[in-house]
Design an enzyme around this catalytic site. Structure first.
Site, PDB file in Angstrom:
ATOM      1  CB  CYS A   2      -0.824   0.097   1.267  1.00 14.97           C
ATOM      2  SG  CYS A   2      -1.977  -1.193   1.486  1.00 14.97           S
ATOM      3  NE  ARG A  27       7.082   1.706  -2.142  1.00 21.11           N
ATOM      4  CZ  ARG A  27       7.569   1.590  -0.920  1.00 21.11           C
ATOM      5  NH1 ARG A  27       6.948   0.888  -0.028  1.00 21.11           N
ATOM      6  NH2 ARG A  27       8.670   2.208  -0.592  1.00 21.11           N
ATOM      7  CD1 TRP A  74      -0.308  -6.404  -2.858  1.00 20.72           C
ATOM      8  CD2 TRP A  74      -0.387  -6.955  -0.688  1.00 20.72           C
ATOM      9  NE1 TRP A  74       0.114  -7.710  -2.734  1.00 20.72           N
ATOM     10  CE2 TRP A  74       0.076  -8.070  -1.420  1.00 20.72           C
ATOM     11  CE3 TRP A  74      -0.513  -7.074   0.684  1.00 20.72           C
ATOM     12  CZ2 TRP A  74       0.411  -9.282  -0.821  1.00 20.72           C
ATOM     13  CZ3 TRP A  74      -0.187  -8.284   1.297  1.00 20.72           C
ATOM     14  CH2 TRP A  74       0.271  -9.372   0.534  1.00 20.72           C
ATOM     15  CG  ASN A  98      -0.054   2.245   3.616  1.00 24.78           C
ATOM     16  OD1 ASN A  98      -1.056   2.212   2.914  1.00 24.78           O
ATOM     17  ND2 ASN A  98       1.051   2.870   3.280  1.00 24.78           N
ATOM     18  N   GLY A  99      -1.241  -1.106   6.478  1.00 31.10           N
ATOM     19  CA  GLY A  99      -0.971  -1.950   7.635  1.00 31.10           C
ATOM     20  C   GLY A  99      -2.168  -2.794   8.006  1.00 31.10           C
ATOM     21  CD  GLU A 482      17.044 -15.394  -4.415  1.00 30.89           C
ATOM     22  OE1 GLU A 482      16.449 -15.692  -3.369  1.00 30.89           O
ATOM     23  OE2 GLU A 482      16.737 -14.406  -5.091  1.00 30.89           O
ATOM     24  CE  LYS A 486      13.994 -13.842  -7.241  1.00 28.52           C
ATOM     25  NZ  LYS A 486      14.563 -13.485  -6.033  1.00 28.52           N
ATOM     26  CD  GLU A 489      10.259 -13.987  -5.592  1.00 26.07           C
ATOM     27  OE1 GLU A 489      10.109 -13.215  -4.638  1.00 26.07           O
ATOM     28  OE2 GLU A 489      11.295 -13.970  -6.293  1.00 26.07           O
ATOM     29  CG  HIS A 505      18.051 -38.089   4.416  1.00 26.82           C
ATOM     30  ND1 HIS A 505      18.233 -39.110   5.301  1.00 26.82           N
ATOM     31  CD2 HIS A 505      19.285 -37.725   4.000  1.00 26.82           C
ATOM     32  CE1 HIS A 505      19.531 -39.351   5.438  1.00 26.82           C
ATOM     33  NE2 HIS A 505      20.195 -38.522   4.653  1.00 26.82           N
ATOM     34  CE  LYS A 604      11.750  -4.630  -5.158  1.00 28.01           C
ATOM     35  NZ  LYS A 604      12.461  -5.871  -5.508  1.00 28.01           N
TER      36      LYS A 604
HETATM   37  N1  HGA Z   1      -5.446  -3.835   5.857  1.00 28.92           N
HETATM   38  C1  HGA Z   1      -5.767  -2.880   4.843  1.00 28.92           C
HETATM   39  C2  HGA Z   1      -4.522  -2.257   4.272  1.00 28.92           C
HETATM   40  C3  HGA Z   1      -3.615  -3.303   3.682  1.00 28.92           C
HETATM   41  C4  HGA Z   1      -2.179  -2.867   3.435  1.00 28.92           C
HETATM   42  O1  HGA Z   1      -1.580  -2.034   4.130  1.00 28.92           O
HETATM   43  N2  HGA Z   1      -1.498  -3.484   2.447  1.00 28.92           N
HETATM   44  O2  HGA Z   1      -0.153  -3.218   2.150  1.00 28.92           O
HETATM   45  C5  HGA Z   1      -6.631  -3.487   3.758  1.00 28.92           C
HETATM   46  O3  HGA Z   1      -6.680  -4.721   3.603  1.00 28.92           O
HETATM   47  O4  HGA Z   1      -7.283  -2.737   3.064  1.00 28.92           O
END
Ligand code: HGA
Length: 609
Positions: A2, A27, A74, A98-99, A482, A486, A489, A505, A604
């Site tokens: 975010c 990101r 995100w 964000n969070g 690694e 890659k 991902e 094993h 990112k």
């Molecule tokens: N929890 C919030 C914000 C998500 C966030 O910070 N993503 O990087 C949501 O889900 O909208």
């Protein structure tokens, strides 16, 4: 992940918000939105997908204003859709976040009891209603926002806008990055400096527990309880240049090919010296490293793999015990701490939530000898460590990390040499030859990149596979890890890595003619052992793809494909052997047609837990 951009200024802030969001696009995010106040009151626009979709809405609706907040989301709580996109609204106020609000369920229940209606599945919406609820007890916007924020648990950066106070923004930070940008025409806030370089370089970094109120002409910062605090203003040195793709098709490809330059930039300060200066890691390096009894490396993802390689170096060359921990595990584990531990945190962005929290956990255990290796000079991680080494890889945009990894390894090798020297294990002759080997890395790596046409050929055979197995031994086992990461991902092929000695094993049970097995086989003391492991695979019909050195005594044969790296590089060969694996993942992704730079579900910089 975010991103937040907020502005209160004399100009129309909509272009600034959109440009700021574009700077944060790399990101990774799934939706975008903004809210502003204009003559009609609070306006909100939201779009699933790219910022360009939001920009199209802006153009259609002709919105403009002098105060606004914006966001790229995100999703953590609730699927990506317009209803869950930020900003979230309660009455006349709008919030971006964000969070993760960990106590959102309890708050939601309480707020529903108070009569608030929820229109999204996000944790964020509780913040909007909580502030609205606090505004019933006080008319002061800043006080209400602070009182609400004090009730939140978890990690967050928040920006709030209110129709009844159209001249001010409130922002807050706890565990997720947020900074203020001060300009002639107004004041700004964002989760990353890159978003604000378009308007200012005058930056004030907020600390965890800070709240701020911004107006066109000023700002004030307090702790969440209202106690005023001062935070220093700094001049950002980051480059505002847009990161251009140039001749490349994808950022990941560009970043793979930039590795020789990234390494020379990172190692530039060595010059032609025959001896290494501990000061490379900061003024107090010698005093903090000299009596360190062990090293604890903390990181996530690709950085964790760099830490695993470094463990082999630190124990073999510097003779110092080393542990490597995944940050999200370490931060919650009951571990035995020793104040004489050198704690090394690794992160490309310096904003990785788990790594930052793990560092705080280590400090709280009394471990104050802290050092970070990071690619972003003005990041939270750099500010939180006593010592720091900034890799000079340049901005890394592709979600799958490449040049950040190899430059981290170069920095970790320097750290190994410094510790070896401080511990009397590095003779002047060895020191000079090790530095020479480091200086030669960019040209050695350039030669490895010339393998691309052969790797492209191999990639055709992988494209239809469902699974792949990567094998390595010793310090090349983390390189196998690694390589598998890659491939996972960016191609979505299921891949696993094992130390080759572990094969019988368990994982040997998976091997049949459908399973490609990729082996990292440098010419070291484990080569003969590895060759036996590969025979075990071949005997079960497994198809082998082997990356050997020029002088490895190995031959291609039926079912064993061999590619030789141009030279054998001793301790540093891990830096070279990872490159063909990066290229392999890249070319397989091209054949499969996946979104190389923005793989599904990934972001990112991982700024949430
Ligand atoms: N929890 C919030 C914000 C998500 C966030 O910070 N993503 O990087 C949501 O889900 O909208």
């Amino acid at each position: 992940m975010c991103g937040i951009v907020a502005a209160v200024a004399d100009r129309d802030i909509v272009p600034v918000l959109l440009e700021g969001l574009r700077k944060l696009e790399y990101r990774g995010y799934d939706s975008a939105g903004l809210a502003l106040i204009d003559a009609d009151g609070l306006r909100r626009l939201r779009a699933v997908g790219r910022v360009s979709g939001l920009a199209a809405q802006v153009e259609e609706s002709h919105v403009s204003g002098h105060i606004g907040i914006s966001h790229t989301r995100w999703a953590t709580h609730g699927v990506p859709c317009e209803r869950n996109a930020h900003p979230h609204i309660s009455g006349g106020l709008a919030v971006v976040h964000n969070g993760i609000i960990e106590n959102h369920e309890a708050l939601r229940l309480r707020l529903k009891g108070e009569g608030y209606e929820f229109t999204s599945d996000t944790d964020t919406e509780v913040v909007a209603h909580l502030i609205a609820s606090e505004l019933k007890k006080t008319a002061d916007f800043f006080t209400a926002a602070r009182t609400a924020i004090a009730q939140l648990q978890g990690a967050f950066a928040i920006a709030v806008l209110r129709q009844d106070n159209p001249d001010r923004l409130v922002v807050a930070r706890e565990g997720a990055p947020l900074l203020l940008g001060l300009a002639e025409d107004g004041n700004y806030a964002a989760s990353d400096v890159a978003a604000l370089l378009q308007v200012t370089r005058r930056i004030v970094y907020l600390e965890n527990g800070d709240c701020a109120e911004l107006t066109r002409d000023g700002f004030r910062i307090t702790r969440v309880d209202g106690t005023p605090v001062e935070r220093a203003e700094t001049e950002s040195q980051l480059s505002a240049d847009a990161v251009e793709l140039g001749q490349y098709r994808h950022y990941m490809q560009k970043e793979i090919f930039e590795q020789p330059v990234a390494l020379s930039n990172t190692l530039e300060m060595l010059g032609t010296a025959r001896s290494i200066q501990p000061g490379l890691f900061g003024a107090d390096t010698e005093s903090l490293l000299k009596d360190a009894r062990q090293v604890l490396i903390i990181a996530c993802g690709t950085s964790y793999h760099a830490g695993l390689v470094a463990r082999y170096w630190l124990e073999a060359i510097a003779g110092i015990p080393c542990n490597v921990e995944v940050a999200s595990e370490y931060r919650y584990r009951e571990s035995v701490s020793d104040p004489d531990t050198l704690v090394v945190t690794l992160s490309q962005s310096g904003e990785t939530a788990d790594t930052l929290a793990a560092l705080e956990h280590a400090k709280a255990q009394g471990m104050t000898r802290t050092l970070c290796i990071c690619n972003v000079p003005e990041s939270s991680l750099v500010r939180a460590n006593a010592l720091r080494f900034i890799t000079r890889a340049g901005p890394e945009i592709g979600v799958a990390s490449t040049k950040a990894f190899t430059t981290q390894l170069a920095a970790l090798y320097l750290l190994t040499l410094i510790l070896a020297k401080l511990r009397g294990r590095l003779s002047p002759a060895l020191e000079a030859s090790e530095l020479q080997a480091l200086r030669h890395l960019p040209s050695a790596l350039t030669k490895v990149l010339e393998l691309e046409p052969q790797i492209r050929e191999w990639s055709e055979r992988f494209a239809m596979k469902q699974d792949a197995l990567f094998l390595g031994r010793g310090r090349h086992y983390p390189i196998a890890l690694e390589g598998a990461l890659k491939l996972k991902e960016i191609t979505y092929i299921h891949a696993e890595a094992y130390p080759a000695g572990e094969l019988k094993h368990g994982p040997l049970a998976l091997v049949d003619k459908e399973m490609p097995v990729i082996a990292v086989a440098p010419n070291d003391i484990l080569l003969e052992k590895l060759k036996s492991n590969l025979q075990e695979v071949r005997a079960r019909g497994g198809e082998l793809y082997v990356f050997a050195d020029a002088d490895s005594e190995m031959m291609a044969s039926d079912g064993i494909h061999l590619m030789r790296l141009p030279e054998h590089y001793g301790q540093l060969s891990a830096l070279l052997h990872v490159v063909p694996l990066q290229l392999l993942a890249y070319h397989v992704a091209l054949v499969r047609g996946t979104d190389v730079d923005k793989p599904r579900n990934l972001a990112k910089s991982v700024t949430v837990e």
